[in-house]
Design a protein around this motif. Structure first.
Motif, PDB file in Angstrom:
ATOM      1  N   PHE A 387       0.834  -1.198   0.000  1.00 50.30           N
ATOM      2  CA  PHE A 387       0.000   0.000   0.000  1.00 50.30           C
ATOM      3  C   PHE A 387       0.871   1.251   0.000  1.00 50.30           C
ATOM      4  N   SER A 388       2.001   1.201   0.705  1.00 46.84           N
ATOM      5  CA  SER A 388       2.925   2.334   0.702  1.00 46.84           C
ATOM      6  C   SER A 388       3.379   2.657  -0.711  1.00 46.84           C
ATOM      7  N   SER A 389       3.734   1.624  -1.486  1.00 45.94           N
ATOM      8  CA  SER A 389       4.180   1.880  -2.862  1.00 45.94           C
ATOM      9  C   SER A 389       3.078   2.548  -3.662  1.00 45.94           C
ATOM     10  N   ARG A 390       1.863   2.069  -3.484  1.00 41.30           N
ATOM     11  CA  ARG A 390       0.757   2.673  -4.217  1.00 41.30           C
ATOM     12  C   ARG A 390       0.556   4.125  -3.815  1.00 41.30           C
ATOM     13  N   LEU A 391       0.643   4.360  -2.509  1.00 36.02           N
ATOM     14  CA  LEU A 391       0.454   5.721  -2.021  1.00 36.02           C
ATOM     15  C   LEU A 391       1.505   6.652  -2.611  1.00 36.02           C
ATOM     16  N   VAL A 392       2.756   6.204  -2.577  1.00 38.39           N
ATOM     17  CA  VAL A 392       3.835   7.046  -3.089  1.00 38.39           C
ATOM     18  C   VAL A 392       3.569   7.425  -4.538  1.00 38.39           C
ATOM     19  N   GLU A 393       3.028   6.492  -5.296  1.00 40.54           N
ATOM     20  CA  GLU A 393       2.726   6.812  -6.698  1.00 40.54           C
ATOM     21  C   GLU A 393       1.591   7.817  -6.802  1.00 40.54           C
ATOM     22  N   VAL A 394       0.567   7.635  -5.988  1.00 38.18           N
ATOM     23  CA  VAL A 394      -0.582   8.530  -6.126  1.00 38.18           C
ATOM     24  C   VAL A 394      -0.264   9.926  -5.606  1.00 38.18           C
ATOM     25  N   PHE A 395       0.631  10.001  -4.625  1.00 36.29           N
ATOM     26  CA  PHE A 395       0.999  11.328  -4.121  1.00 36.29           C
ATOM     27  C   PHE A 395       1.645  12.171  -5.221  1.00 36.29           C
ATOM     28  N   ALA A 396       2.221  11.515  -6.201  1.00 34.96           N
ATOM     29  CA  ALA A 396       2.893  12.249  -7.263  1.00 34.96           C
ATOM     30  C   ALA A 396       1.911  12.698  -8.341  1.00 34.96           C
ATOM     31  N   ASP A 397       0.648  12.349  -8.162  1.00 33.16           N
ATOM     32  CA  ASP A 397      -0.322  12.646  -9.216  1.00 33.16           C
ATOM     33  C   ASP A 397      -1.183  13.850  -8.842  1.00 33.16           C
ATOM     34  N   ALA A 398      -0.861  14.992  -9.406  1.00 32.90           N
ATOM     35  CA  ALA A 398      -1.575  16.216  -9.048  1.00 32.90           C
ATOM     36  C   ALA A 398      -3.022  16.215  -9.501  1.00 32.90           C
ATOM     37  N   SER A 399      -3.334  15.408 -10.483  1.00 35.69           N
ATOM     38  CA  SER A 399      -4.691  15.469 -11.034  1.00 35.69           C
ATOM     39  C   SER A 399      -5.733  14.841 -10.115  1.00 35.69           C
ATOM     40  N   MET A 400      -5.257  14.231  -9.011  1.00 39.70           N
ATOM     41  CA  MET A 400      -6.198  13.529  -8.146  1.00 39.70           C
ATOM     42  C   MET A 400      -6.870  14.450  -7.127  1.00 39.70           C
TER      43      MET A 400
END
Lengths: 430, 300, 277
Positions: A387-400
Motif C-alpha cells: 500500500f505504501s508503494s501505491r500511495l507514493v505513486e498517487v501522491f505524485a499525481d496532481a490530477s487527483m
C-alpha cells in the motif's frame, strides 16, 4: 623457490581455521539480541548490575539494525541458533507466536505481568490466553509543532481536527522570494521504501474511523480505507501538496526537517524529543496529541517486547532477567537517556519531567483517546509495504486533488490488493 | 581413461590435480546452496517455519503472470543495468587509455584518487551521497543555486531518483573497472605495441587494431562483470531507499531488492528463490550472448 | 609500455587537468565524510555547507573507540580479510591458469559452473549456506565466517582472462627445457602477472573488508562482529549522530586505503621490458 611460499601460506590458513575456538561458556550465558542499538547502553547497565548479583550468569548483548535484526532472527530461529531473548515489535513477534516458535511466559511471570502492565500492552502479545512477551517500550505518534512559528502566525493552541490542522499549515507555510518552499506547514511522509508511508498515512485515517487493516473476527482482518475516511485522508495529502502547497517533494521531511526549522508541524513518535534535545537544544516546541475527528480521537500503538524462543536453553534466567530489566530506575534511565517510554505502570518519571517537561505532555492523554495497536496479521508488513508503494505513486499525481471518483477508485484497487494479501495468508474475514 | 583420448595425458593430470580441490570447494560452498535454493523455489518455504510443502511451478507462474512488483523491478533493473554498464565501461576505458598514453603527472596519486570510491564501503558512501543529494543542505543544490535553479529533490522526486542512484553507482564502480582495464593494458606484451609504432601506426590505429583485439578477454570480462553487477546490485540501492529522505520504493526497486523483500519482509522465500532463478537465467543469457559477440570473427 | 615523449604538449596538459578535476569530484564525497566526522553536532547540519570545519573536534573519534570495541572489530575484520585474500588469490590464480592454458575434458562445463555462481546474488543462497554451517556447528564462529570466502568466482574468471594473453610459446619453451607444470606455473606464469594478482588482491580486500551480509547472518556475538556490522549499528542513530557515524566510517576504511597506497605500485605497474616478461 616460489613453491615454498605456497605451502606455508596454506599451512597458515589451515592453522588459523583450526584454531577458531569455541569460546568456553560461563555456566549460564544469556544471549540477548535487540534491533534497537540506541537502547543498548541502558541494557548494558542492567546486565552489569544483574551479573553482579548473579555471579554465575553472563549476559551477552548484541545490537543489530532493526531490519537486519529481524532478518537474522527469522533465519536463526528455525535453525535453533537464535538468542535467548529478543526485543522486537509486537507484530513481528506474532509471526513466531503463530508458528509456535516462542515460549509462553511461565505462571509466575504471567502473574507479575498482570500486576504491572495495563491490558492494552499485554493483549498484543497474547494468543489463546497465553502471553509470550514482556512489553518493553511502546511508541505512539504525537504532533510536534514549532512554537516560534506558531507565535509568528498568531496561533496559540494546537489544532483539534484535520481541518484545523490544514488551516494552521496554510498559515505556517513559508516561501522565499524565488518561490522555493523553505518551510512546510506540515511535513508528511510522501516518499521512502518499506511500510512507513502507509503507517504514517494511517494516522490520518483514524479521525474518521478508517485504518489500513482492521481486525474483524479473531485472527481475521480486512482493508478499511476504501471509504469516506480514506477519501478524506488521501485528499488531505493531495490538497497539502497541490492545492494549498503546504508541503512538497523538494523540501526535507520528518524529524530532520523539524529539527532544522524546515517544517512547522509533523507527527512522529516520542523519541524525537531526545533528538531535538541533542541537535537543537534551544528549540521552542510544543507537543499535542494526534488530531481527532468526528468518529474518534486516536493514535497508533506499537509495543516492543522481549520474547523467548522455545529453543532457548536458559528460559528461566531469561524471564528473570527481563523482569529485572523493568526496575524503576532503568525505565527512568530509558526515558531520560534514550527518549522511549516504557510500558510498566506506576513508574515515577518526575525526575525526567524536570529536565524534559515535554514527556509529561506526551503522557497526558485525554480519557477518550484511543490507542490502536498495529494489527497482528502475518500479512502486516506485506500489506502495508504494498500500500505504501501505491500511495507514493498517487501522491505524485496532481490530477487527483478533490477528484472523488478517481480517489475512490484508487482506494478500492488498493483495498483489493491488501485483501488479496490477507487472503493469501488465510487471514481475510469480514 | 577413455575420455582423455586426444588430450595430453600429463597436462590433464596436472590440470585435474590443481583444479579439482578448488572446484570441490566451489561445489560445496556455492553450488550446493544454490541448488538447494533452486529446490526451494518449488515450495512455499517461508524461512520462519520449518514446515513447508511442494507447490510445483506456482511461484514461477505467480511472478510471470501479473505480479506488478516483479514487472516493475524487472524494468527498473534492465534500465539501470544498461545505463550503468555503458556509462561505466566507456568512462573507465577512455580514462585508462588516456592515463596510459599521455604523460600524466603523479599518475600514482591520480589512480589512488579514482580507486578510493571502490574502497569506501557502501554504507558510508550512500550516507554521504544521500546528504549531497539533500534538498536543503546538499552540495548539488548548492551549486545549482548559483545558476538560479531551485531546489530539486534528487532522490525523492520521481523524475530524478533513478538517475541519482545511477550516478552514485557509477562513482562507486568506476575505479574498479579502471583497474581492470589498466591491468589488461599492462598485460599486452610490449612487442606488439613497439612493432605497430615502428610500422608508423597512429594512436587511433594503434587502439583500434592492436590494443582492442588484444584486450578482448579483458573487455569480455568487464562486460560480463558490469552486467552481473548491474543486475545483482543490492546494497547501494537498499541504503538509498531507507529512511525518510529516501527514494520512493517503486521508482528504484531492483530485482534483488524485490527478492530480498519477498524473502525477508514478506517471508515468501519460495517465491523469492523463484525470482532469483529467473534473474539468474536472464544474466546467464546475457553473458552467453556477450560471449558470442566478443568472439565473433575471431580465431579462438 | 615505454613512453618516449620528451616534450609536454598542450593536449597532454588538458587531459591532465580534466583527469584531475574528475578525480577531485571522485574524492569529494570522501572529503565530506572526513570533514563531517571532525565537526561538532551543531555544525553538521548547517547552511551554507562548510567543507572545512572552522572548529575541529576529535570528540567523535574518541566516542567511537569508547562506545564500541573498535579494536575487536578491527581484529576480526583483519583476520577475515587476510585469510580470504590469501585463499582467494591463490585458488583463483591456479584455477584461472589451468582454465586458460590447458585442455582437458569437462573444461567448458566446469568453467561455466564456476562463472554461473556469480550470477546469483549472495542473499539468494545464503540461507541454505547458513543451514550448512548450522549442521557443522560453525554458527557464530570464525570458521563459519571464513568458509564461504575461500574461493571467489570473480577471481577465477579474472585470472583466466589475464592468463589467456600469456603466449603458449613461453610455456612450451620451458617444457622443452624439462620444467614441470608446477614449476612453469610458479616461475613463469605467476611472475608475469604480478599486476593482475595485485589488482585481484585489492578487489578482494575491498570486498571482504566491507562485506556485510554474511557476517551479519553468521555472527551474533558482538565479539565476533566485523567493522561493517558495527558501522551499520551506528547508522541506526542516523539523524542524530552523523558525526559519530562518519568518524566510525572513516576509521573503518582507512586500512584499505593504506593497503592500496602501499601496494599501488605492484598493482598498477608491471614489468614493461619489451619482448621479455
Amino acid at each position: 623457490m616460489k613453491k615454498m611460499l605456497f605451502v606455508p601460506i596454506f599451512l597458515i590458513i589451515v592453522m588459523v581455521l583450526a584454531l577458531s575456538t569455541v569460546f568456553a561458556a560461563a555456566p549460564v550465558t544469556i544471549k540477548l539480541w535487540t534491533g534497537y542499538p540506541e537502547r543498548v547502553p541502558v541494557y548494558k547497565a542492567v546486565a552489569a548490575d544483574y551479573m553482579k548479583e548473579n555471579q554465575n550468569v553472563t549476559i551477552e548483548i548484541s545490537p543489530f539494525e532493526l531490519r537486519q535484526s529481524e532478518q537474522k532472527f527469522a533465519i536463526s530461529i528455525p535453525a535453533g541458533t537464535g538468542p535467548d531473548l529478543f526485543e522486537t515489535s509486537h507484530f513481528f513477534a506474532h509471526l513466531f507466536i503463530k508458528n509456535a516458535m516462542l515460549d509462553p511466559a511461565p505462571a509466575k511471570v504471567k502473574e507479575w505481568l498482570d500486576k504491572n502492565f495495563d491490558p492494552p500492552y499485554l493483549v498484543v502479545f497474547t494468543e489463546a490466553d497465553k502471553i509470550y512477551a514482556v512489553p518493553s517500550v511502546h511508541g505512539f505518534q504525537i504532533l510536534y509543532y514549532n512554537l516560534d512559528y506558531y507565535k509568528e502566525a498568531g496561533l496559540t493552541t494546537p489544532p483539534k481536527n484535520l481541518d484545523e490542522l490544514m488551516a494552521y499549515a496554510r498559515k505556517l507555510v513559508k516561501y522565499d522570494d524565488k518561490g522555493n518552499l523553505i518551510r512546510s506547514g506540515i511535513s508528511l511522509r510522501i516518499s521512502g521504501g518499506g511500510a512507513g508511508v502507509a503507517q504514517k498515512f494511517e494516522i490520518f485515517l483514524f479521525p474518521n474511523g478508517g485504518s489500513v487493516i482492521e481486525p474483524t473476527t479473531p485472527g481475521k482482518f480486512k482493508a478499511n480505507f476504501a471509504n469516506e475516511a480514506g477519501y478524506k485522508a488521501l485528499n488531505f495529502y493531495l490538497e497539502a501538496l497541490y492545492k494549498y502547497k503546504v508541503d512538497s517533494f523538494n523540501i526535507k521531511h520528518d524529524s530532520e526537517a523539524f529539527v532544522l526549522g524546515l517544517t512547522a508541524q509533523f507527527n512522529r513518535e516520542t523519541y524525537v524529543i531526545g533528538e531535538v534535545k541533542k541537535l537543537a537544544p534551544g528549540m521552542n516546541y510544543g507537543i499535542a496529541q494526534i488530531v481527532g475527528g468526528d468518529v474518534q480521537t486516536a493514535t497508533n500503538l506499537n509495543v516492543d517486547g522481549w520474547i523467548v524462543p522455545a529453543a532457548s536453553k536458559n528460559k528461566d534466567v531469561a524471564w528473570d532477567f527481563v523482569m529485572y530489566l523493568n526496575k524503576d530506575k532503568y525505565l527512568v534511565q530509558m526515558m531520560k537517556e534514550v527518549g522511549w517510554i516504557c510500558s510498566r505502570k506506576g513508574v515515577d518519571y518526575s525526575e525526567v519531567y524536570k529536565s524534559e517537561p515535554h514527556f509529561q505532555q506526551v503522557l497526558d492523554r485525554p480519557e477518550d483517546m484511543k490507542m490502536i495497536p498495529a494489527p497482528t496479521a502475518a500479512s502486516f508488513t506485506e500489506a502495508y509495504t504494498k500500500f505504501s508503494s501505491r500511495l507514493v505513486e498517487v501522491f505524485a499525481d496532481a490530477s487527483m486533488v478533490d477528484n472523488k471518483e478517481k480517489i475512490m477508485k484508487f482506494l478500492e484497487d488498493g483495498a483489493k490488493e491488501v485483501n488479496d494479501v490477507l487472503k493469501s495468508n488465510g487471514e481475510y474475514g469480514e | 581413461m577413455f575420455f582423455t583420448k586426444g588430450y595430453n595425458k600429463a597436462h590433464v593430470k596436472f590440470a585435474y590435480t590443481a583444479l579439482l580441490p578448488i572446484f570441490g570447494l566451489y561445489l560445496i560452498l556455492r553450488c550446493w546452496p544454490i541448488l538447494e535454493s533452486f529446490r526451494l523455489s518449488f515450495t512455499n518455504y517461508s524461512i520462519i517455519s520449518p514446515n513447508f510443502s511442494f507447490v510445483g511451478l506456482q511461484n514461477y507462474l505467480k511472478l510471470l503472470s501479473n505480479d506488478q512488483d516483479f514487472r516493475i523491478s524487472l524494468i527498473n533493473t534492465m534500465l539501470f543495468a544498461t545505463l550503468t554498464t555503458i556509462a561505466v565501461l566507456l568512462l573507465a576505458f577512455s580514462i585508462t587509455l588516456a592515463m596510459d598514453r599521455r604523460k600524466i603527472k603523479s599518475i600514482g596519486l591520480l589512480q589512488s584518487l579514482f580507486f578510493l570510491p571502490v574502497v569506501v564501503s557502501v554504507v558510508p558512501s550512500a550516507i554521504i551521497w544521500k546528504w549531497m543529494y539533500d534538498p536543503q543542505y546538499g552540495i548539488f543544490n548548492y551549486f545549482l543555486s548559483f545558476f538560479g535553479i531551485g531546489t530539486i529533490g534528487w532522490l525523492v522526486d520521481r523524475s530524478y531518483s533513478m538517475y541519482s542512484i545511477i550516478l552514485f553507482v557509477i562513482w562507486k564502480w568506476l575505479g574498479y573497472f579502471m583497474v581492470i582495464f589498466w591491468v589488461g593494458l599492462k598485460g599486452i606484451p610490449g612487442v606488439y605495441i613497439e612493432a605497430a609504432k615502428i610500422d608508423g601506426a597512429s594512436n587511433w590505429k594503434l587502439t583500434r587494431f592492436v590494443i582492442l583485439p588484444l584486450l578482448k578477454p579483458i573487455i569480455f570480462f568487464s562486460l560480463v562483470m558490469a552486467t552481473i553487477k548491474g543486475f545483482t546490485i543490492f546494497s547501494e540501492v537498499y541504503v538509498m531507499t531507507v529512511g525518510s529522505q529516501a527514494a520512493p520504493g517503486n521508482m528504484v526497486k531492483t530485482l534483488t531488492y524485490d527478492i530480498y523483500e519477498r524473502a525477508f519482509l514478506y517471508f515468501r522465500a519460495g517465491q523469492a528463490n523463484a525470482e532469483a532463478v529467473i534473474l539468474f537465467l536472464i544474466v546467464l543469457g546475457l553473458t552467453v550472448i556477450q560471449g558470442k559477440l566478443v568472439r565473433k570473427g575471431e580465431l579462438y | 609500455m615505454a613512453k618516449t615523449k620528451i616534450r609536454c604538449n598542450p593536449s597532454d596538459l588538458i587531459i591532465n587537468i580534466l583527469l584531475y578535476l574528475l578525480a577531485a569530484a571522485m574524492i569529494f564525497p570522501f572529503i565530506w565524510l572526513v570533514s563531517t566526522s571532525l565537526k561538532l553536532p551543531q555544525h553538521i547540519l548547517s547552511w551554507p555547507p562548510q567543507i572545512f570545519p572552522k572548529v575541529f573536534t576529535l570528540a567523535n573519534y574518541q566516542a567511537v573507540f569508547q562506545k564500541v570495541d573498535m579494536m575487536r572489530y578491527f581484529y576480526n575484520t583483519l583476520r577475515f580479510t587476510l585469510v580470504s585474500t590469501a585463499s582467494i588469490v591463490s585458488t583463483s590464480a591456479l584455477a584461472g591458469y589451468v582454465f586458460a592454458k590447458y585442455r582437458f575434458p569437462f573444461k567448458e562445463p566446469m568453467f561455466l559452473i564456476i562463472i554461473s555462481t556469480m550470477m546469483i546474488p549472495f542473499q539468494c543462497y545464503m540461507v541454505p549456506l547458513y543451514m550448512m554451517m548450522v549442521k557443522i556447528h560453525a554458527v557464530d564462529t570464525y570458521l563459519g565466517l571464513q568458509l564461504p570466502y575461500l574461493v571467489q568466482a570473480m577471481g577465477t574468471f579474472f585470472m583466466r582472462q589475464n592468463f589467456e594473453s600469456l603466449p603458449d610459446e613461453y610455456l612450451d619453451a620451458a617444457r622443452i627445457e624439462g620444467a614441470s607444470e608446477w614449476r612453469i606455473f610458479f616461475n613463469i606464469a605467476l611472475p608475469s602477472f604480478r599486476s593482475a594478482l595485485g589488482g585481484l588482491s585489492i578487489f578482494v580486500v575491498s570486498i571482504i573488508w566491507g562485506n556485510l551480509i554474511w557476517p551479519l547472518i553468521i555472527t551474533s556475538s558482538e565479539k565476533n562482529f566485523v567493522l561493517e556490522l558495527g558501522l551499520v549499528n551506528f547508522q541506526q542513530l542516523y539523524t542524530v549522530d552523523y558525526g559519530l557515524f562518519t568518524a566510525a566510517a572513516t576509521v573503518a576504511i582507512i586500512p584499505v586505503i593504506i593497503f592500496f597506497i602501499v601496494f599501488r605500485r605492484q598493482i598498477m605497474e608491471g614489468i614493461t621490458l619489451s619482448g621479455i616478461r
